[in-house]
Design an enzyme around this catalytic site. Structure first.
Site, PDB file in Angstrom:
ATOM      1  N   HIS A  49      18.302  23.920 -23.692  1.00 14.12           N
ATOM      2  CA  HIS A  49      17.953  23.494 -22.113  1.00 14.12           C
ATOM      3  C   HIS A  49      17.815  24.849 -21.621  1.00 14.12           C
ATOM      4  O   HIS A  49      18.138  25.054 -20.431  1.00 14.12           O
ATOM      5  CB  HIS A  49      18.788  22.434 -21.381  1.00 14.12           C
ATOM      6  CG  HIS A  49      17.972  21.812 -20.348  1.00 14.12           C
ATOM      7  ND1 HIS A  49      18.299  20.563 -19.964  1.00 14.12           N
ATOM      8  CD2 HIS A  49      17.117  22.178 -19.438  1.00 14.12           C
ATOM      9  CE1 HIS A  49      17.474  20.215 -19.027  1.00 14.12           C
ATOM     10  NE2 HIS A  49      16.650  21.231 -18.595  1.00 14.12           N
ATOM     11  N   ARG A 100      12.287  16.422 -21.021  1.00 15.53           N
ATOM     12  CA  ARG A 100      13.725  15.776 -20.776  1.00 15.53           C
ATOM     13  C   ARG A 100      14.126  15.206 -22.181  1.00 15.53           C
ATOM     14  O   ARG A 100      13.099  14.534 -22.873  1.00 15.53           O
ATOM     15  CB  ARG A 100      13.914  14.925 -19.817  1.00 15.53           C
ATOM     16  CG  ARG A 100      14.089  15.198 -18.349  1.00 15.53           C
ATOM     17  CD  ARG A 100      15.422  15.883 -18.233  1.00 15.53           C
ATOM     18  NE  ARG A 100      15.605  16.480 -16.836  1.00 15.53           N
ATOM     19  CZ  ARG A 100      15.205  17.450 -16.367  1.00 15.53           C
ATOM     20  NH1 ARG A 100      14.684  18.392 -17.092  1.00 15.53           N
ATOM     21  NH2 ARG A 100      15.415  17.913 -15.018  1.00 15.53           N
TER      22      ARG A 100
HETATM   23  P1  NDP Z   1       5.150  17.196 -11.964  1.00 17.14           P
HETATM   24  O1  NDP Z   1       5.922  16.119 -11.200  1.00 17.14           O
HETATM   25  O2  NDP Z   1       4.612  18.126 -11.031  1.00 17.14           O
HETATM   26  O3  NDP Z   1       4.209  16.718 -13.097  1.00 17.14           O
HETATM   27  C1  NDP Z   1       4.573  15.563 -13.858  1.00 17.14           C
HETATM   28  C2  NDP Z   1       3.400  15.158 -14.812  1.00 17.14           C
HETATM   29  O4  NDP Z   1       3.897  14.179 -15.421  1.00 17.14           O
HETATM   30  C3  NDP Z   1       2.353  14.644 -13.674  1.00 17.14           C
HETATM   31  O5  NDP Z   1       1.254  15.073 -14.512  1.00 17.14           O
HETATM   32  C4  NDP Z   1       2.309  13.127 -13.949  1.00 17.14           C
HETATM   33  O6  NDP Z   1       1.098  12.529 -13.764  1.00 17.14           O
HETATM   34  C5  NDP Z   1       2.794  12.963 -15.315  1.00 17.14           C
HETATM   35  N1  NDP Z   1       3.606  11.604 -15.532  1.00 17.14           N
HETATM   36  C6  NDP Z   1       4.824  11.258 -14.905  1.00 17.14           C
HETATM   37  N2  NDP Z   1       5.017  10.065 -15.258  1.00 17.14           N
HETATM   38  C7  NDP Z   1       3.660   9.637 -16.069  1.00 17.14           C
HETATM   39  C8  NDP Z   1       3.626   8.362 -16.795  1.00 17.14           C
HETATM   40  N3  NDP Z   1       4.376   7.422 -16.992  1.00 17.14           N
HETATM   41  N4  NDP Z   1       2.544   8.549 -17.752  1.00 17.14           N
HETATM   42  C9  NDP Z   1       1.646   9.584 -17.735  1.00 17.14           C
HETATM   43  N5  NDP Z   1       1.773  10.796 -17.285  1.00 17.14           N
HETATM   44  C10 NDP Z   1       3.056  10.599 -16.514  1.00 17.14           C
HETATM   45  O7  NDP Z   1       6.488  17.800 -12.714  1.00 17.14           O
HETATM   46  P2  NDP Z   1       6.660  19.490 -13.190  1.00 17.14           P
HETATM   47  O8  NDP Z   1       5.563  19.775 -14.071  1.00 17.14           O
HETATM   48  O9  NDP Z   1       7.120  20.178 -12.105  1.00 17.14           O
HETATM   49  O10 NDP Z   1       7.829  19.138 -14.235  1.00 17.14           O
HETATM   50  C11 NDP Z   1       7.765  18.233 -15.231  1.00 17.14           C
HETATM   51  C12 NDP Z   1       9.309  18.020 -15.931  1.00 17.14           C
HETATM   52  O11 NDP Z   1       9.659  19.271 -16.357  1.00 17.14           O
HETATM   53  C13 NDP Z   1      10.491  18.103 -14.790  1.00 17.14           C
HETATM   54  O12 NDP Z   1      10.370  16.539 -14.588  1.00 17.14           O
HETATM   55  C14 NDP Z   1      11.498  18.057 -15.692  1.00 17.14           C
HETATM   56  O13 NDP Z   1      12.196  17.269 -16.341  1.00 17.14           O
HETATM   57  C15 NDP Z   1      10.844  19.067 -16.883  1.00 17.14           C
HETATM   58  N6  NDP Z   1      11.431  20.518 -16.648  1.00 17.14           N
HETATM   59  C16 NDP Z   1      12.377  20.975 -17.888  1.00 17.14           C
HETATM   60  C17 NDP Z   1      12.776  22.283 -17.383  1.00 17.14           C
HETATM   61  C18 NDP Z   1      13.587  22.919 -18.802  1.00 17.14           C
HETATM   62  O14 NDP Z   1      14.116  23.994 -18.494  1.00 17.14           O
HETATM   63  N7  NDP Z   1      13.426  22.539 -19.830  1.00 17.14           N
HETATM   64  C19 NDP Z   1      12.671  23.101 -16.263  1.00 17.14           C
HETATM   65  C20 NDP Z   1      11.914  22.474 -15.433  1.00 17.14           C
HETATM   66  C21 NDP Z   1      11.521  21.336 -15.426  1.00 17.14           C
HETATM   67  P3  NDP Z   1       0.182  12.517 -12.346  1.00 17.14           P
HETATM   68  O15 NDP Z   1      -0.206  13.894 -12.274  1.00 17.14           O
HETATM   69  O16 NDP Z   1      -0.710  11.423 -12.757  1.00 17.14           O
HETATM   70  O17 NDP Z   1       1.182  11.972 -11.362  1.00 17.14           O
HETATM   71  C1  OXD Z   2      14.703  21.492 -14.228  1.00 18.02           C
HETATM   72  C2  OXD Z   2      15.277  21.921 -15.234  1.00 18.02           C
HETATM   73  O1  OXD Z   2      14.554  20.295 -13.963  1.00 18.02           O
HETATM   74  O2  OXD Z   2      15.813  23.124 -15.387  1.00 18.02           O
HETATM   75  O3  OXD Z   2      14.449  22.232 -13.372  1.00 18.02           O
HETATM   76  O4  OXD Z   2      15.575  21.014 -16.410  1.00 18.02           O
END
Ligand code: NDP
Ligand code: OXD
Length: 316
Positions: free
Chosen positions: A279, A231
């Site tokens: 994005h 993000r």
């Molecule tokens: P998940 O919820 O599966 O994974 C999130 C990861 O981040 C987990 O490993 C989590 O830790 C870690 N995390 C969260 N908070 C913290 C913190 N404070 N400190 C350290 N680690 C942290 O999410 P996804 O992998 O499915 O997606 C990740 C992000 O990708 C989405 O939230 C979205 O913002 C972004 N995204 C962007 C897209 C784009 O087109 N650019 C498309 C899709 C998604 P833990 O495993 O310990 O819970």
């Molecule tokens: C998502 C994105 O969160 O596209 O899926 O950013």
């Protein structure tokens, strides 16, 4: 009425065209496009992307909220959410797109894409030093659904892979750290930082100069690289520019920005060491996601818990 049940769906999207979602969902359910009838008592489900704040609180019989993306920061931006389950998208199609984006950007930085593009402009025939992937460490911040899938592919190419998460998340072949105490050793061992964190109160503006300064300065690529597909508000763009300016950072690939669309006045557009995408790393595809969302509703109507529920406390 409908094949799968009586509850109507509210579709509320900003910055994403709802038409295809509406058409596909309407084959199975009655769908109300926000802002039409947004206080309709027959609406039981909301499918949202950046919905207008407060709109869901007006639905008296809403039972579940579905983000049509993987991220849910856009849902939590609404402080007047009803106290009902919130689920997000976890889908093979979306994951595959993200893995492609990460591999593309990592490989481009690794194989000196920016240098070759600049050389081609000037018709320069010069071969820069090229390390092999097994000498380069990619560090993935956020070892969740997307981070783990990207890590697997990067491992199979031959990179060293590091991972950082909130909780301890061991993964075969990946050196993992977690929590505040794990952050510095993770960064110190990383040449290419890939950010796949969710935006939460704990992660907002985490990618600042102090983080970038802790990346391995003397790695085989001649300087650290940042790739952010998580993000935009995870990053401080003024700090990224300062880090590029003073050599802390060699290059960056940014898919997400503090303000989207990226303002035309942003210096990131024209920076020779920055690669910008709008994005677009992993767009939500209604053809693939509508069947999964409908399955979620069926699961709920059978009295089973929803998949991919989001934790309100942690914000992801
Ligand atoms: P998940 O919820 O599966 O994974 C999130 C990861 O981040 C987990 O490993 C989590 O830790 C870690 N995390 C969260 N908070 C913290 C913190 N404070 N400190 C350290 N680690 C942290 O999410 P996804 O992998 O499915 O997606 C990740 C992000 O990708 C989405 O939230 C979205 O913002 C972004 N995204 C962007 C897209 C784009 O087109 N650019 C498309 C899709 C998604 P833990 O495993 O310990 O819970
Ligand atoms: C998502 C994105 O969160 O596209 O899926 O950013």
């Amino acid at each position: 009425m409908t094949e799968t049940g009586e509850g109507r769906i509210l579709l509320s999207m900003t910055g994403m065209n709802p038409r295809r979602w509406f058409d596909l969902l309407s084959k199975h359910r009655e769908v109300v496009l926000e802002p039409d009838r947004a206080d309709d008592p027959t609406i039981r489900y909301a499918m949202v992307w950046k919905h207008p704040r407060g709109v869901l609180a007006r639905l008296p019989n809403l039972q579940a909220i579905f983000s049509v993306g993987a991220g849910v920061d856009h849902v939590f931006a609404d402080s007047r959410l009803p106290d009902i389950p919130i689920a997000r998208v976890v889908a093979q199609n979306l994951t595959q797109h993200m893995v492609e984006y990460v591999v593309w950007r990592v490989m481009d930085h690794h194989r000196q894409g920016a240098i070759y593009r600049a050389q081609q402009q000037r018709r320069v025939w010069h071969e820069p030093a090229q390390p092999v992937s097994s000498d380069v460490a990619v560090g993935i911040m956020g070892l969740g659904q997307l981070g783990r899938a990207a890590a697997s592919q990067l491992l199979s190419i031959g990179f060293k892979v590091n991972g950082w998460s909130r909780n301890d998340r061991p993964m075969e072949g990946v050196a993992t750290w977690h929590g505040k105490e794990g952050l510095t050793p993770f960064l110190n061992a990383t040449d290419i930082l890939v950010v796949l964190l969710p935006l939460t109160p704990a992660t907002e503006a985490i990618i600042d100069l102090s983080i970038l300064k802790r990346l391995r300065p003397d790695g085989p690529l001649g300087g650290p690289v940042l790739v952010n597909a998580g993000r935009g508000r995870l990053q401080k763009e003024s700090d990224i520019l300062a880090a590029l300016e003073d050599g802390t950072l060699k290059e960056a690939s940014l898919d997400v920005f503090e303000t989207e669309p990226l303002p035309k006045t942003s210096p990131l557009w024209k920076h020779p060491s920055v690669f910008v995408t709008p994005h677009a790393a992993a767009t939500s595809d209604p053809e693939h996601l509508v069947p999964l969302l409908l399955e979620q509703i069926e699961r709920h109507e059978r009295g089973e818990p929803l998949d991919n529920l989001v934790d309100r406390q942690s914000g992801y």
